[in-house]
Design a protein around this motif. Sequence first.
Motif, short mmCIF file in Angstrom:
data_model
loop_
_atom_site.label_atom_id
_atom_site.label_comp_id
_atom_site.label_asym_id
_atom_site.label_seq_id
_atom_site.Cartn_x
_atom_site.Cartn_y
_atom_site.Cartn_z
N VAL A 31 0.73 -1.15 -0.02
CA VAL A 31 -0.04 0.03 -0.01
C VAL A 31 0.80 1.32 0.09
N LEU A 32 0.66 2.22 -0.81
CA LEU A 32 1.61 3.36 -0.98
C LEU A 32 0.32 4.50 -0.58
N THR A 33 0.81 5.19 0.29
CA THR A 33 -0.30 6.21 1.02
C THR A 33 0.55 7.65 0.72
N MET A 34 -0.10 8.54 0.01
CA MET A 34 0.48 9.89 -0.14
C MET A 34 0.06 10.76 1.07
N ALA A 35 0.91 11.73 0.93
CA ALA A 35 0.87 12.81 2.23
C ALA A 35 -0.42 13.34 2.37
N ASN A 36 -1.32 13.37 1.23
CA ASN A 36 -2.75 14.01 1.57
C ASN A 36 -3.61 12.98 1.91
N GLY A 37 -3.31 11.70 2.14
CA GLY A 37 -4.07 10.58 2.37
C GLY A 37 -4.74 9.81 1.36
N ASP A 38 -4.37 10.20 0.02
CA ASP A 38 -4.54 9.41 -1.03
C ASP A 38 -3.73 7.93 -1.10
N TYR A 39 -4.33 7.05 -1.42
CA TYR A 39 -3.36 6.03 -1.57
C TYR A 39 -3.72 4.93 -2.43
N PHE A 40 -2.52 4.16 -3.00
CA PHE A 40 -2.57 2.97 -3.85
C PHE A 40 -2.67 1.61 -3.27
N GLU A 41 -3.10 0.52 -3.81
CA GLU A 41 -3.11 -0.79 -3.10
C GLU A 41 -3.12 -1.68 -4.10
N GLY A 42 -2.04 -2.55 -4.15
CA GLY A 42 -1.99 -3.46 -5.36
C GLY A 42 -0.47 -3.94 -5.20
N THR A 43 0.22 -4.06 -6.65
CA THR A 43 1.37 -4.83 -6.43
C THR A 43 2.44 -3.78 -7.21
N PHE A 44 3.59 -3.64 -6.54
CA PHE A 44 4.54 -2.54 -7.03
C PHE A 44 5.89 -3.19 -7.19
N THR A 45 6.44 -2.58 -8.49
CA THR A 45 7.98 -3.14 -8.58
C THR A 45 8.53 -1.91 -8.99
N GLY A 52 12.15 6.13 -5.86
CA GLY A 52 12.88 7.41 -6.05
C GLY A 52 13.33 7.51 -7.62
N SER A 53 12.88 6.11 -8.34
CA SER A 53 13.36 6.18 -9.68
C SER A 53 12.22 5.52 -10.71
N GLY A 54 11.11 5.66 -10.38
CA GLY A 54 9.69 5.05 -10.94
C GLY A 54 9.30 3.98 -10.63
N LEU A 55 8.14 3.86 -10.01
CA LEU A 55 7.57 2.80 -9.85
C LEU A 55 6.50 2.33 -10.77
N LYS A 56 6.59 0.94 -11.02
CA LYS A 56 5.48 0.19 -11.47
C LYS A 56 4.10 -0.15 -10.77
N VAL A 57 3.05 0.16 -10.85
CA VAL A 57 1.98 -0.21 -10.13
C VAL A 57 0.83 -0.90 -10.79
N SER A 58 0.33 -1.82 -10.05
CA SER A 58 -0.94 -2.72 -10.63
C SER A 58 -1.83 -2.77 -9.40
N GLY A 59 -2.91 -2.01 -9.52
CA GLY A 59 -3.89 -2.06 -8.30
C GLY A 59 -4.69 -0.80 -8.35
N SER A 60 -5.48 -0.42 -7.30
CA SER A 60 -6.55 0.38 -7.09
C SER A 60 -5.81 1.59 -6.49
N PHE A 61 -6.59 2.93 -7.03
CA PHE A 61 -6.24 4.11 -6.24
C PHE A 61 -7.59 4.43 -5.57
N PHE A 62 -7.24 5.00 -4.17
CA PHE A 62 -8.36 5.46 -3.28
C PHE A 62 -8.29 6.91 -2.82
N LYS A 63 -9.26 7.41 -2.79
CA LYS A 63 -9.22 9.07 -2.37
C LYS A 63 -10.02 9.30 -1.29
N PRO A 64 -9.78 9.07 -0.13
CA PRO A 64 -10.75 9.31 0.95
C PRO A 64 -11.29 10.71 0.89
N ASN A 65 -12.69 10.85 1.40
CA ASN A 65 -13.27 12.23 1.58
C ASN A 65 -13.63 12.55 2.97
N LEU A 66 -14.03 13.52 3.10
CA LEU A 66 -14.22 14.25 4.45
C LEU A 66 -15.43 13.41 5.24
#
Length: 1716
Positions: free
Chosen positions: A1296-1310, A1314-1328
């Motif tokens: 799970v990759l969580t951004m500083a603003n709370g958005d996060y990716f969940e899936g497979t990472f390779t 710092g030099s580019g990531l390949k992501v296969s998964g879902s993106f979530f943006k929590p609301n208030l």
Amino acid sequence: MHQHCHGQISVMESQRKRYAAPSSGEDSSGERGSLHTWKGYSCSVTPERVLLSRPVLQAALGMRHGVLLVEGGQVYSFGEFRWKQSQVSEVGPLKPVLESALSGQCVVAVAAGSFHSGAVTEDGGVHMWGENSFGQCGLSSLTVVPNPTPVAIMDPDTSPPHTIRVLELTCGEQHSLALSAQHEVWAWGSGCQLGLVTTIFPVWKPQKVEHLAGRHVLQVACGAFHSLALVRCLPPQEARRPLPDKCGQCNQLLYTMTDKEDHVIISDSHYCPLGVELLADGEARLEPGRSPPLRLQSSPSEPLSSHTSAPGLHPSITDHTDYERRRTVAQNGEILTTRDSDMRDAAGTDSDRTVGGAGSQNSPYPDDQAVKEYLKKLSDTSLAEETAKMTIAGASFQPPAENLDLLTSDLLPGVIPVTTSSALNSLVSSCASAVAERVVSTCEALSLKKRINCYYPGVGGVAGAPGGVPGGFPGGPAEERVRLEESMQGKKSCSTGDIREEEAEGLSRRLSLPGLLSQVSPRLLRRASRPRVRVVPLTPVGGLPEAGELLPSLQTEVWSWGRGEEGQLGHGDNLPRLQPLCIKCLSSKEVVLVAAGAHHSLALTAQSQVFSWGSNSSGQLGHMACPTTIPRLAKLSEGIRVWDVGAGAQHTLLLADGDCYQPILYYSGQQVREAAQDAPQDQTEGYSYTQQPVLLPFCMNLGYVSGVFAGGQSCVALADRNVTGFIASLHELAAAERKFYCKLSSVKNHILRPLLDLGENYCSRYSSAGQRPWVRESLGTALGPASTVLLQSLARCYSRLCHLTGQHSALLTANLRRRREVKSLVMLEHASIFLDTYNEYCCSVGNFLVMGGFQALAKPSLDFFGKCPELLQRLAESSEENIPLSDLLVALFYLPTRHLHEYGRLLLKLGTCFEVSSVDYQKLQDGCSKFEALALHLKRRRKEAEYTYHFWKSFPGKMTDSLRKPPRRLICESSNKALTLQNSGRFSVNWFILFNDALVHAQGVVSYKSLFSTHHVFPLATLWVEPITEENTDLYGLKVISPEETFTLLACSSMEKAKWLRSINQAVDQAMSGAGQSGSGAGQRAEPPISRTASYTFYKDSRLKEATYEGRWLAGKPNGRGMVKWLDGRIYTGTFKNGLEDGFGDYVMPSKTLNLNDHYQGHWKEGKMHGIGTYKYATGELYEGSFQDNMRHGHGMLRSGTLNSSSPSVFIGQWVHDKKTGYGVFDDITRGEKYMGMWQDDQRQGTGVIVTQFGLYYEGAFNNNKMQGTGVLLSEDNTTYEGEFSEDWTLNGKGVLTMANGDYFEGTFTGEWGSGLKVSGSFFKPNLYDSDGDKGRAVKLGRLAVHPEEKWRAVFEECWMRLGCEAPGQGENQRAWENISVALTTSRRQHRDCPEMNLSQSHNITLESLEFNPQQHVGPVTMEKYDRIRHYLIKACDTPLHPLGRLMETLVAVYRMTYVGVGANRRLLLQAVNEIMSYLARIFQLARFLFPDLPEEGGVIPEPSSDPQDKKDSNCADTQLESPKPGRVVSSSSLLLPVLLPRLYPPLFTLYALEKEREDDVYWECVLRLNKQPDMALLAFLGVQHKFWPVSVPVLGERTEVVSSTKDACFASATETLQQISTTFTPSDKLQVIQLTFEEITKEVVSSLENSFLWSMDDLFPVFLYVVLRARIRNLGSEVSLIEDLMDPCVQHGEHGIMFTTLKACYYQIQHEKTT
């Protein structure tokens, strides 16, 4: 002139000491210092005794008056006083008058000139009186000084001028001299006898004699018109300064050399047109306006050229006959010397004198013209023809080779040639190869000095002409001539009587002449490189070093200056000398006293001889030999030893030893008859003076004379009466020492010096005599190299003993003249000087004897002394006939040891003069015992040496050369089969030889030719022997233990066994204590100590083979402190146990590849590195930590590289078998990363944390040194990844990759972070409106890090092991305390042995107190016991030598290592806090193990109810933190946090500050804004009720009303108190500050309300908020968090908890405060 002050110990000091009561209380003042006076020497003369109320200390006589110094410092005068105006002008000698002008002054010395007198006071002041026409009293504008008047002697070279302190005063007819405390000479009066560079007379103010500046003047004496000074010789380094190569003015070479085919021409013909001027150091310098000086003579027999007189000089200077040539060249052409024997027989040399000008030719040597003609002939004719028929100017010229050698070898370095070429020197140089090969080699040696730097060992000083006769000067301008003489004084002979030294010095000079030559001929180069016999100086330069200033110097010179018409200057002529000039022929005579008559001079030597020179008109010189212009020996009977002299106008008085010890008097000079003025001249002429000194018959009636004085026609003797034998015994001691010194000197001069002389002259002496070839061997060949060195050592030791005896003799003589007290005996106060010198001498004689030196010396001695060596027998005091020469030599050289018995006898005799209970008696008894004990000891050592010598004569086999050593002595040997080796072979033969330093085991086979084929040497220092007690057997065994062998010896009987056991033990004991000790020595202990210090080189041990161990031993094994050195350069220094390194040690091991050393410093166990240590690798790495079996094992830190190297890094953590295993922290300084986690076999393995300098944070799993497995990664901006990793910083798998603003990716990472990531998964943006469950997605750090209890496990395990526990908590309490005591004691001893690790006294006291358990009684812990435990823990943790202190130090180091630098990352705060809590828990476990009665965490100690003292103790800082009143709650934080947290505070608080940075910034901005308001506005804004507003505040001690503009005045004391929260460390201390702040607020409010009240939180909070704002605490949020995290749980709900909650509320209130 007419008085003298004796010796070289300051007169002032000696006189001052004499004012004390005499040491022998039985001698009344009436029996000491009685004065007797007389004139002449006739049989009818009876001395008159002068009766004075006090003893006379010193007398001085003028022409017709005298001055007396008596005890108490008073001065009396008698005689004619022409300077007394209205007073009595004449007083008889029997009724002296007191000089009342000196009343109140303590006078220590007096002097009398012809018609004036002087006195020296205790403070060094000078008083003068009498005739002053010539300025001799030093007082201007007065021709007569009637009464003693002070004379100021000021040094004008100092600013301001300071007064010179005077030691000694002496007066002539027209001048006076003073010797200062700095041993410089000051002069005033008139005439050249002043020695001053001036032409204006009189000299009213005393001036320093600059020509003697820098020299140590010992004594001065004045004649009528001349002066003498006794001067200590310069040290060898000063006396042998290199000569200048160039002229000081014109910068031209002083010497030029021309190299011909087979010879060298040396030219000293430098001429400088600028004249000659004397420099301060005595060298010649040229100056304008002077006429060219004449060339100086470079050898005593060189012909002199004529001269002309310079205008304006004294006629006596220019009108003279040069005596130099006449003195040194006799009719037969042989060179005269002034050795003692020559001086005694010099009476017949008057026929050698030639009266006339310088042109008189009485010499067999050619003049200048003849030389030139001869040189011209040489160039045309072969040398062979000329040598056969050489005739030059009618004089036969056949110089012997040895004379030529003397001529050329004595080129005086002190003489600087500055004019025309020396004819004879040029002749010798140019003819060198043909006339004498030795001269050629001399010239070649000059070249070798530059070519091959060939130096020859010389002896101090530089020899002058042969025999010490000073080189002559040609006639010429006298002033220049005198200046040139003075310039010679830089280099003089210190021992001209020593032929061996002269030759060495001559060659030394030849090798030191400056110049440049071309190629040296190979033939002469080979000759010059031949080995020579080493020269042994027989006069020790500078005396004995340990004697220092205790003993007078014998290496002295006599300097003279003034008028010389009568030859009284002693330079061989009648010339005056304007400045001091050394009398060279006295430089080696050991002069100890000089005296001056009106026109003659005397010098007394340490060998009790008197040299005299000058006017002999009345026979006052004591001999009738001519000429009288050089010092000659006074003619005295053999055995008469003079020890004091006095010189009058025309007579000499001598005080000497006779047949008995009572002194006798001799007189030489003018007879004084009462009716002399009435007798006709012709009747008295033949009987008016003595031909030689005559004995005064009345001398035995005077008592024991201690000093003689002469002046005018009078004689004075000071005498003591012998009451109880004390004075007689003192005289006997001094006389015995003088006699002994004369005996030693005689042996040195007649035996030792000729024997050494054989070394070089033996071959040449016999090669010309046609002897058989076996005779033609030098001394070195006869003795062999080893014995030659021993003979030289013997000569040196003999010389030192002789010199010491001479010094002691001079001191005893000087003390006879002055003090006559027991405390003046140096041989009592400093007996070690004498004992050591005798010991050293006896050792050298024994060594020479053991090596067969005397036997080898017999043959050359027999050739030298002849078949009937009567001289040897007489000196050796041997009455036996047909005694072998070798035995005679042995007896002769052992003779000095007999004198020790004489010392003992005389000291015992002195002791009988005192009460047994007195201090003096005890001193004398002790001294007697020491000398007698030494005499017996040396007697034993002589027997040992003789026994050893006879053993070597009969020793079989070829082992002699390897075993025979000079200091080795035989004790016993088993040639009679008394000792055998157990279990030896049937045909083997064993021989045991016990020496004083080794046990030798020789082995062989019966049938073998040489019997003994091998031998082994066992040094005694490392030999242990013990008897074997075998019951019911007939075996008498001795077990012998050496470092590498143990064997059993069997004795033939019990007596033989006891004998060998005792002998070996005594030999071992003496070998350990030093065989040279002068004790009664052997047999004091039954057996030597089993533990000892010794050195040994191993030859068998595989580990230590060829290594040398030096240190402590125990029963054959290194045990204790020591050092091992291996041949390959390894060195171990430290402690040993049972032969192995054990304890603390220092080990250095060279690294062959890097050419550097590995260096280990630390603990060892059983020969291996074990325990704490530091290892510096040759590569630059540094490891500090634990070792086990030579490997890094346990906790340690490894530093690799430096900050500027390729790969700097630091690892601190656990090691197992030299590899990183367990928890550790690795700081990779190059990459800027820090790893904190688990390791396995030097690789990261398990859980861990990495932080980087760029803010990245990772925690999770590691495998094979890589991030592999589940982990959490956070960046600086709070971007978070939680999931799988495959490599360092490489994502691979679910996560799970969580951004500083709370958005996060969940899936497979390779990919790499710092030099580019390949992501296969879902993106979530929590609301208030997300549920609270989703907000919990924030990652909790620390879950995947190492648990706090797992960290630094090795550190705590080591502490438990030091307490004797295998595992934490498993061990015995008593053993733990024993281990603590051992550790502390060992550490203290180790620090005591190392000066750089020295402990302070307070630290030592602390360590001593920590060795004892404070919990003395078992039972429940009371408050008092708890306080003792707490104090103990505080002290223990403060001392790194205590196991707990070591633990604390290590924990602080690892904590700082972890959280400083890159580790200062805010995400590590939680781990840092948990780590501290873990430390507390584990240290508390240790404390409870040491103090088992201590309650568990949270346990309660009941509070005492009745004892007020305990109540008082419970009110200290820590006790106030606990809220439960019934007792104190025990917790790890309250007990240990005050010790631990202050050390960890900086890194911990930094983490808090980073974590709370944002909140603190908001808070601080609000604080700054609100603090701009004045006090009343801020109080109103915060809602503080008016009744709490201060009406007035104290300002500088006065109350001031609060107005609207007042700022920072209200609640100021509370504000200052709260500010202290930043200066405290522990939560308890910070809470205490908060409580004090509340109390300050309450105090101020109560004073304004004037009645008591109770706070409500609504009232208190605004006031406290005001104080917090005004306190302006920068990091208040960090302080609050620290208190909250580390606060003791038991405090949270008490009063302190409420106060802390209030502070925390204030902090949050300020952050959200809104201002309008």
